[in-house]
Design an enzyme around this catalytic site. Structure first.
Site, mmCIF file in Angstrom:
data_model
loop_
_atom_site.group_PDB
_atom_site.id
_atom_site.type_symbol
_atom_site.label_atom_id
_atom_site.label_comp_id
_atom_site.label_asym_id
_atom_site.label_seq_id
_atom_site.Cartn_x
_atom_site.Cartn_y
_atom_site.Cartn_z
ATOM 1 N N LEU A 255 0.831 -1.210 0.000
ATOM 2 C CA LEU A 255 0.000 0.000 0.000
ATOM 3 C C LEU A 255 0.863 1.256 0.000
ATOM 4 C CD1 LEU A 255 -2.506 1.763 0.403
ATOM 5 C CD2 LEU A 255 -2.448 1.177 2.839
ATOM 6 N N TYR B 232 2.932 1.510 -3.430
ATOM 7 C CA TYR B 232 1.986 1.702 -4.546
ATOM 8 C C TYR B 232 1.404 3.107 -4.513
ATOM 9 C CZ TYR B 232 -2.544 1.447 -6.951
ATOM 10 O OH TYR B 232 -3.630 1.714 -7.753
ATOM 11 N N HIS B 233 0.982 3.545 -3.338
ATOM 12 C CA HIS B 233 0.368 4.864 -3.214
ATOM 13 C C HIS B 233 1.356 5.969 -3.570
ATOM 14 C CE1 HIS B 233 -2.205 8.042 -1.977
ATOM 15 N NE2 HIS B 233 -1.546 8.337 -0.865
ATOM 16 N N HIS B 234 2.601 5.859 -3.108
ATOM 17 C CA HIS B 234 3.580 6.915 -3.337
ATOM 18 C C HIS B 234 3.965 7.063 -4.805
ATOM 19 C CE1 HIS B 234 3.951 7.486 0.946
ATOM 20 N NE2 HIS B 234 4.891 8.384 0.776
ATOM 21 N N ILE C 113 0.565 7.848 -7.220
ATOM 22 C CA ILE C 113 -0.010 9.193 -7.107
ATOM 23 C C ILE C 113 0.884 10.218 -7.812
ATOM 24 C CG2 ILE C 113 1.056 9.974 -4.943
ATOM 25 C CD1 ILE C 113 -2.670 10.294 -5.826
#
Length: 301
Positions: free
Chosen positions: A171, A174-176, A179
């Site tokens: 998470l 992937y998020h960093h 985005i």
């Protein structure tokens, strides 16, 4: 302040160009020779969807974005390997500076994006892409929001140095990186109109989040806020989902002939928010489970 960051990015681009350009040429040549049709289609998509502000903003080259993303992922992998047989590094002052800077920058972005939206007479949702010269100021603020995602990579690098590998989850990574890529695309295609809502809202969330991190590093944690941070983030994702759903209905079905915000970034937002809600909901459940277990163990001691 935003102009300072634009000049900073340009200066960094000039300094790194002798090192980045050869990598860019290799990537272009490899992609063009291996997948010529894909390469031509990508060039066509980029040309047809480019905002008129792209040429006036730095770090808009997609190959540079790809190189930075690969560099982020490689730094995590190599860094974890290097740190595996070393003692963790004290990063207190680095963490203080990092979190303080992001609290300050997030507050600035939330205020300036919201103020510019108010000044330009934006409604809550369904704001068309403003490609006129008057839209350039909002485009600069949205660009800064995109650029700030690079600073947030430091979250992960600090975890690597502290050997907090359990925090470097799928998470988190992937998020960093996702985005960062998504906001490059939003800035490239339409850095005005509907882009304001996500940028302002996410910046507000980050004021709270990085403010909590800063208080923790300073050993004065505001503990009651911790469990609400994830809920605050999930509320943000839900509002973004509502925004995307409303825009799809408004621009596609209610007023299909009106000047609209591009459909591409809107549908990407819609799908991306689903992934965020699912992953963060799973994290929230696991975090509450760990917290209950910790409380139970403490009581039994």
């Amino acid at each position: 302040m935003v102009d300072y960051f634009i000049e900073l990015a340009r200066t960094i681009g000039v300094i790194t160009d002798p090192y980045i350009s050869p990598l860019e040429n290799v990537l272009k040549t490899t992609l063009n020779s291996t997948f010529p049709q894909v390469y031509q289609n990508l060039e066509e998509i980029l040309e047809n969807n480019k905002s008129p502000f792209v040429d006036r903003l730095p770090l808009m080259n997609p190959f540079h974005v790809l190189i930075i993303t690969i560099g982020y992922l490689l730094t995590i992998s190599i860094g974890k390997g290097i740190m595996s047989d070393r003692n963790k590094v004290s990063v207190k002052w680095l963490s203080i500076i990092h979190n303080f800077n992001l609290v300050t920058l997030s507050a600035y972005m939330c205020f300036t994006v919201s103020s510019e939206a108010w000044r330009r007479g934006y409604s809550l949702f369904a704001n068309a892409d403003d490609r006129s010269e008057e839209g350039f100021q909002m485009a600069k603020y949205i660009w800064l929001f995109y650029f700030s995602k690079i600073f947030e990579f430091m979250d992960t690098f600090i975890m690597v140095l502290k050997k907090n590998n359990h925090q470097i989850s799928f998470l988190h990574v992937y998020h960093h990186f996702s985005i960062f890529v998504i906001w490059w695309w939003v800035t490239y295609v339409a850095p005005t109109g509907e882009a304001y809502f996500s940028a302002a809202l996410n910046s507000a969330v980050h004021v709270v989040m990085y403010g909590y991190y800063l208080s923790t590093v300073l050993s004065v944690p505001i503990r009651f806020i911790k469990k609400y941070i994830t809920l605050f983030q999930m509320t943000q994702f839900s509002l973004n989902m509502i925004q995307a759903s409303y825009d799809i209905f408004y621009f596609k079905y209610l007023y299909p002939t009106s000047i609209s915000y591009p459909f591409g970034p809107t549908i990407i937002l819609w799908f991306y928010m689903w992934t965020m809600l699912g992953l963060f909901a799973d994290f929230f459940k696991k975090d509450r489970r760990r917290e209950r277990k910790h409380v139970t163990e403490k009581k039994s001691q």
